[in-house]
Write an enzyme that holds these catalytic residues in place. Structure first.
Site, PDB file in Angstrom:
ATOM      1  N   HIS A   1    -103.760 -52.021 -29.128  1.00 31.02           N
ATOM      2  CA  HIS A   1    -105.102 -52.174 -28.571  1.00 31.02           C
ATOM      3  C   HIS A   1    -105.014 -52.404 -27.059  1.00 31.02           C
ATOM      4  CE1 HIS A   1    -108.752 -54.818 -27.832  1.00 31.02           C
ATOM      5  NE2 HIS A   1    -109.296 -53.735 -28.358  1.00 31.02           N
TER       6      HIS A   1
ATOM      7  N   HIS B   1    -111.537 -50.784 -20.100  1.00 30.47           N
ATOM      8  CA  HIS B   1    -112.387 -51.110 -21.233  1.00 30.47           C
ATOM      9  C   HIS B   1    -113.873 -51.152 -20.902  1.00 30.47           C
ATOM     10  CE1 HIS B   1    -114.495 -53.860 -24.019  1.00 30.47           C
ATOM     11  NE2 HIS B   1    -113.875 -53.101 -24.904  1.00 30.47           N
TER      12      HIS B   1
HETATM   13 CA    CA Z   1    -111.473 -49.721 -27.542  1.00 27.33          CA
END
Ligand code: CA
Length: 373
Positions: free
Chosen positions: A40, A82
């Protein structure tokens, strides 16, 4: 003669695999049903998220897939980050103090690649508390060493280069961030992402790639219009949010409203998703409920219902930091055990791909392969 040689070769290969596994302290191998480990934002538990360094570390930790969140710059470069803001991972507020919008945010889309490359990147901090207030304590210290933003192309070249030099077959897991926002700014981010993927050879499920988004209508557009037009066919993953996060806004008259995600967690909704996607990415608490007695958690029906429709289930985000593990579950290993052995997910998004991989590869052969043959 021929079959014998083949057998010998197979045995030799097996011997090599086992030797390597023993040398690294792991005597298990991945099987078809082993949940995949998705790094992630890279190995973001250890290095500033989405930097090339965090991706290289995730690669070295043998994540199965590495994630890229994508937003566009002013001059149409895909930037791996992000948020649509630069506020909480860069020194933009000190380098370009005049460039915030009225809402106080510094938007990536207002900066050229040349400007973005001047920014210093660090792990996420909490701007309201100052640039030295880390979002996650105990991680890589803020503002140490030197990191910069990377383009999607730079990251794909890094991963493909490592696939050549180190020899793993590591996949990519790009996410198209906020298509509604990019569209309001006059940009078609989905087309930009798909064209870049095609240019780098990601054209079908033959390559290790999943393309994810929180935007259902945009994923349907990608499936129905954009991919056929570009003559590519990539597996799509529908991310599922809680409404109050405001992951997607829709314009009603003059106001922006939060999109209602609830339909995605119904039987009808999952059926609809299975019509355009190969998987779903729910927030992990969406897959469990408190047991009727005691404090244990048990799976709800969402995972099994999705899997019965052929959908993969890849929940997010598994974090090993002690303060990030739900107290009622107790430890990262117990959290993984619940989702791997009981919920039986097909993969996990994790900030600590080394720890998830270590647990899953130990636990999986005893769980998934026996239940799923
Ligand atoms: Ca993502």
């Amino acid at each position: 003669m021929r079959p014998k040689q083949t057998t010998l070769r197979t045995l030799l290969r097996l011997f090599l695999v086992v030797s390597v596994a023993l040398a690294s302290g792991q005597v298990f191998a991945r099987t078809e049903n082993t949940p995949i480990v998705i790094a992630h934002r890279g190995a973001s538990g250890y290095l500033p998220e989405h930097t090339l360094e965090a991706k290289a570390l995730a690669y070295g930790m043998k994540a199965d897939y590495i994630e890229q969140d994508l937003v566009l710059s002013k001059d149409d470069h895909l930037i791996v980050m992000h948020d649509i803001y630069l506020d909480n991972i860069t020194d933009v507020a000190s380098k370009f103090p005049q460039r915030a919008r009225k809402d106080g945010h510094f938007y990536t889309i207002d900066f050229t690649l040349k400007e973005l490359k001047q920014l210093r990147v660090t792990g996420p901090f909490v701007p309201a508390l100052g640039r030295n207030a880390p979002k996650y304590t105990g991680r890589f210290p803020l503002w140490k060493s030197r990191f910069e933003l990377a383009t999607f192309a730079e990251e794909l070249e890094l991963i493909q280069g490592l696939n050549q030099s180190l020899g793993y077959d590591t996949g990519i897991y790009p996410e198209i961030k906020k298509p509604y926002f990019h569209r309001a700014e006059g940009k078609d981010i989905s087309r930009a992402v798909l064209e870049t993927l095609k240019r780098y050879g990601y054209t079908s499920a033959q390559q290790k790639v999943f393309l994810q988004s929180f935007d259902a209508e945009e994923l349907q557009r990608i499936n129905d219009e954009l991919m056929p037009e570009l003559n590519i066919d990539l597996p799509l993953v529908q991310l599922i949010a809680e409404n109050d996060w405001g992951e997607k806004l829709t314009q009603k008259n003059d106001t922006w409203e939060k999109y209602d995600y609830r339909w995605m967690r119904t039987a009808e909704g999952l059926k609809k998703i299975a019509g355009y996607a190969e998987g779903v990415g729910p927030w992990f608490p969406m897959l469990i409920e408190k047991a009727s007695t005691g404090s244990a958690f048990t799976p709800n029906t969402l995972t099994a219902s999705a899997q019965a429709l052929g959908l993969k289930v890849h929940p997010y985000t598994f974090r090993a930091d002690p303060q990030q593990v739900p107290g009622s579950i107790g430890s990262f290993e117990k959290l993984l055990a619940l989702f791997v052995k009981e919920v039986k997910v097909d993969g996990v998004f994790t900030d600590q791909p080394d720890k998830a991989r270590e647990y899953i590869y130990k636990a999986a052969p005893a769980s998934k392969t026996l239940t799923n043959d």
